[in-house]
Design an enzyme around this catalytic site. Structure first.
Site, PDB file in Angstrom:
ATOM      1  N   SER A   1       0.833  -1.215   0.000  1.00  0.00           N
ATOM      2  CA  SER A   1       0.000   0.000   0.000  1.00  0.00           C
ATOM      3  C   SER A   1       0.867   1.265   0.000  1.00  0.00           C
ATOM      4  O   SER A   1       0.494   2.269  -0.617  1.00  0.00           O
ATOM      5  CB  SER A   1      -0.983  -0.004   1.174  1.00  0.00           C
ATOM      6  OG  SER A   1      -0.326   0.187   2.397  1.00  0.00           O
TER       7      SER A   1
ATOM      8  N   HIS B   1       8.897   3.294   8.631  1.00  0.00           N
ATOM      9  CA  HIS B   1       8.713   2.455   9.817  1.00  0.00           C
ATOM     10  C   HIS B   1       7.486   2.953  10.579  1.00  0.00           C
ATOM     11  O   HIS B   1       7.337   4.157  10.802  1.00  0.00           O
ATOM     12  CB  HIS B   1       9.959   2.534  10.702  1.00  0.00           C
ATOM     13  CG  HIS B   1       9.857   1.656  11.908  1.00  0.00           C
ATOM     14  ND1 HIS B   1      10.001   0.279  11.837  1.00  0.00           N
ATOM     15  CD2 HIS B   1       9.594   1.941  13.205  1.00  0.00           C
ATOM     16  CE1 HIS B   1       9.837  -0.231  13.048  1.00  0.00           C
ATOM     17  NE2 HIS B   1       9.585   0.744  13.891  1.00  0.00           N
TER      18      HIS B   1
ATOM     19  N   ASP C   1      16.277   0.248  11.700  1.00  0.00           N
ATOM     20  CA  ASP C   1      15.334   1.298  12.103  1.00  0.00           C
ATOM     21  C   ASP C   1      16.048   2.479  12.766  1.00  0.00           C
ATOM     22  O   ASP C   1      15.535   3.096  13.714  1.00  0.00           O
ATOM     23  CB  ASP C   1      14.240   0.733  13.021  1.00  0.00           C
ATOM     24  CG  ASP C   1      13.411  -0.334  12.319  1.00  0.00           C
ATOM     25  OD1 ASP C   1      13.280  -0.262  11.082  1.00  0.00           O
ATOM     26  OD2 ASP C   1      12.917  -1.251  12.998  1.00  0.00           O
TER      27      ASP C   1
HETATM   28  C1  GRF Z   1       3.973  -0.582   6.697  1.00  0.00           C
HETATM   29  O1  GRF Z   1       3.322  -0.434   7.922  1.00  0.00           O
HETATM   30  C2  GRF Z   1       5.389  -0.070   6.799  1.00  0.00           C
HETATM   31  O2  GRF Z   1       5.529   0.990   7.680  1.00  0.00           O
HETATM   32  C3  GRF Z   1       6.126  -1.277   7.322  1.00  0.00           C
HETATM   33  O3  GRF Z   1       5.523  -2.378   6.695  1.00  0.00           O
HETATM   34  C4  GRF Z   1       4.185  -2.057   6.339  1.00  0.00           C
HETATM   35  C5  GRF Z   1       4.059  -2.304   4.872  1.00  0.00           C
HETATM   36  O4  GRF Z   1       2.743  -2.127   4.414  1.00  0.00           O
HETATM   37  N1  GRF Z   1       7.544  -1.159   7.085  1.00  0.00           N
HETATM   38  P1  GRF Z   1       2.447  -2.011   2.867  1.00  0.00           P
HETATM   39  O5  GRF Z   1       2.988  -3.280   2.219  1.00  0.00           O
HETATM   40  O6  GRF Z   1       3.114  -0.792   2.351  1.00  0.00           O
HETATM   41  O7  GRF Z   1       0.970  -1.951   2.756  1.00  0.00           O
END
Ligand code: GRF
Length: 209
Positions: free
Chosen positions: A14, A111, A147
């Site tokens: 997403s 993150h 991180d």
């Molecule tokens: C997000 O919450 C991002 O912060 C973390 O992993 C998740 C990935 O979600 N690193 P998406 O695949 O971008 O929907």
């Protein structure tokens, strides 16, 4: 000239979608030139293909635990496409110092916490357990330590008394979709780190409403 960006994913993508949509604007300083997944079944791959973006799969399971061999294959994909900047977006592999140093200053990660709080996994659950009043998301440059690395953008939401891990995660995800395109824009424009700090401070301001 627009910066050529690769997005590395492992799942639904997403954040990748948010970056793709932002980069469709004519005046956006970056174009999404490649999406790479380490998982052949990542849902984000179909989304990228449907936008006509070149995709590649570098399946880590085919490298028998040799992380550097996996990363050399990844690096080759990036170099073949003349990539300037890399955005990690839900990319669930730890990267070795070799790869991180190779892309030093040119690789971002998002993150789901207000770093330096809650590094690692299960950030929403841990924020709730800690009784945090605010929680959020951070875009930062990738450095060998997980991180960590200079922060480019950060934004927060209030934690509600009746929040569950799911409701909080959903609200933070919405934030992520705003700050990642904004952070990539700032980096693609090669603003200096003082400006990044300003972007970060601005994001920390209390909501205007
Ligand atoms: C997000 O919450 C991002 O912060 C973390 O992993 C998740 C990935 O979600 N690193 P998406 O695949 O971008 O929907």
């Amino acid at each position: 000239m627009k910066k050529r960006v690769a997005i590395l994913i492992s799942g639904r993508g997403s954040n990748m979608t948010a970056l793709i949509e932002a980069a469709e604007a004519k005046d956006y300083p970056a174009e999404i030139a490649l999406v790479v997944s380490n998982r052949p079944d990542a849902a984000g791959l179909d989304r990228a293909r449907s936008s006509g973006i070149p995709t590649a799969v570098v399946d880590h399971t085919l490298f028998g635990g040799d992380r550097e061999a996996f990363e050399r294959a990844l690096d080759q994909e990036l170099c073949q496409r003349r990539i300037d900047l890399v955005c990690l977006a839900g990319f669930m592999r730890l990267l070795t110092p070799w790869f991180v140093n190779r892309w030093s200053g040119r690789m971002l990660n998002i993150h789901p916490s207000l770093l330096p709080q809650f590094k690692g996994l299960h950030t929403h659950r841990r924020a709730l357990e800690a009784g945090a009043k605010r929680h959020g998301a951070t875009v930062h440059f990738v450095v060998p330590e997980m991180d960590a690395g200079p922060i480019v953008a950060q934004d927060s939401v209030a934690v509600h008394a009746d929040d569950t891990e799911e409701t909080l995660a959903a609200r933070v995800l919405e934030l992520e979709h705003h700050i990642y395109p904004r952070a990539l824009r700032a980096v693609a424009l090669e603003r200096d780190s003082e400006t990044w700090k300003a972007v970060s401070r601005e994001d920390h301001a209390p909501p205007k409403s």
